[in-house]
Motif scaffolding. Structure first.
Motif: not given
Length: 384
Positions: A80, A84, A106, A110-111, A113-114, A148, A151-152, A156
């Motif tokens: 992560f 980022l 996003l 970030q996408h 990470v998701l 999540a 970081h998001l 999301s």
């Protein structure tokens, strides 16, 4: 008949048993080698995808190995942070990923990470089906969702939490009295409410206050199984917030309390031997006492006359439960507790006599002689 040292077992059975033992030895050897490989890699700070996949193999075999869950989180944290921190312009090869990220609203990092979080949540599903009470799995899910949230964007993260609420609902549908599941549900609901309190979250979930829907959920679960202490307990926690969110006036609060007493009384008539039902009845009675700091009052204000009225009514109702349940100690305990409180607020009250209370205490002694010391203390405390 002598066996001459030869076991009277068919040769095929012996062969199968030996085969099974050999297979087990091989599995143990492979498991130990896999464990050593993972531990050595993490000690060397090898946070590669290969190491991550090895943790998946190990946890699939042994999801109770909490140290490996910690290692898995170390690897994910590393990934992560790397994603980022990547601020260079995407290459042409990343065009598809950039397009998907744009559709999700996003940035590419970030996408990514998701997607990683979703993949790991999905990895846990088969494990949960096989080991629904392995709490290290639930702990890891909670960590993923918390990550999540960190970081998001809220819109999301709240979508993931809503999906988790659906999952925990399914779990409680299979095991409705799992108090760990109820605790996890409260954690999920709290996260959704927090995320939904800002602008981004509201787009996904509407109002951030879920107290009405959660109160309805406790009703549903209680109706399917009265003996559900966790549902009754959760209900008691929701009531103060529910009345506050409804801006309930005195009349509304009284009607609400009467309805709750009616609900629990019907349940008690169904099974007076169920202790979880008495806990909720005691909670409702506790809300009548302004001096009780453990239960937030439902009626505001609740004067002595109002307390006496409710106590008289409930004592009469509990008395009636004795018919056909003369050996139920919970009834006698409730009668003694409520009668003591009644005489405190209505010293000249005629609904209860000391002689009657002494009779209830005698019944308790007969039903539960092992707690004689407790009954002596109760007798002394109540002046009987």
């Amino acid at each position: 008949m002598q066996s001459h040292g030869i076991p009277r077992v068919a040769a095929t059975t012996l062969d199968k048993s030996e085969q099974a033992r050999n297979k087990e030895r091989k599995q143990i050897t492979q498991y130990q080698a896999l464990e050593k490989d993972v531990v050595d890699r993490v000690k060397a700070k090898d946070y590669s995808d290969a190491t991550f996949q090895l943790t998946s193999q190990l946890l699939t075999q042994n999801p109770e190995y909490y140290t490996i869950w910690n290692y898995r989180r170390l690897i994910l944290q590393h990934v992560f942070a790397r994603e980022l921190a990547a601020d260079e312009a995407p290459s042409e090869q990343d065009a598809a990923a950039v397009s998907q990220a744009d559709k999700a609203g996003l940035p590419p990092a970030q996408h990514e990470v998701l997607l990683l979080i979703k993949e790991d949540l999905q990895f846990l599903i088969p494990l949960l089906k096989q080991y629904p009470k392995c709490y290290w799995i639930w702990n890891h899910r909670s960590w993923l969702l918390g990550t999540a949230t960190k970081h998001l964007p809220a819109h999301s993260a709240v979508t993931l939490w809503h999906a988790e609420l659906g999952l925990v609902s399914k779990m409680l549908g299979l095991d409705s009295r799992n108090f760990h599941g109820w605790g996890y549900r409260r954690e999920v609901v709290l996260a959704i409410e927090r995320l939904s309190s800002n602008g981004d979250g509201e787009k996904e979930s509407g109002s951030g206050n879920m107290v009405e829907s959660e109160f309805a959920y406790t009703t549903k679960m209680i109706q399917s199984n009265l003996s559900n202490f966790s549902a009754w307990h959760y209900r008691s926690q929701l009531i103060p917030r529910l009345l506050s969110s409804r801006n309930a006036d005195t009349k509304t609060r009284q009607e609400f309390l009467d309805a709750e007493f009616e609900l629990i009384t019907r349940a008690l008539y169904t099974d007076p031997y169920d202790q979880s039902l008495w806990f909720y009845h005691q909670y409702l009675m506790a809300t009548l006492s302004p001096a009780n700091k453990q239960a937030e009052p439902v009626l505001e204000p609740c004067g002595r006359a109002e307390q006496a009225r409710y106590l008289e009514r409930e004592i009469g109702s509990v008395r009636e439960m004795l018919e056909g349940a003369e050996d139920c100690k919970y009834i006698y305990q409730a009668l003694l507790e409520y009668s003591g409180r009644y005489l405190e607020v209505e010293a000249e009250g005629e609904k209860v006599t000391l002689e009657e209370m002494r009779g209830w205490l005698r019944e308790l002694r007969g039903i539960d002689p092992l707690r004689e010391g407790r009954w002596r203390d109760l007798e002394r405390k109540m002046g009987l």
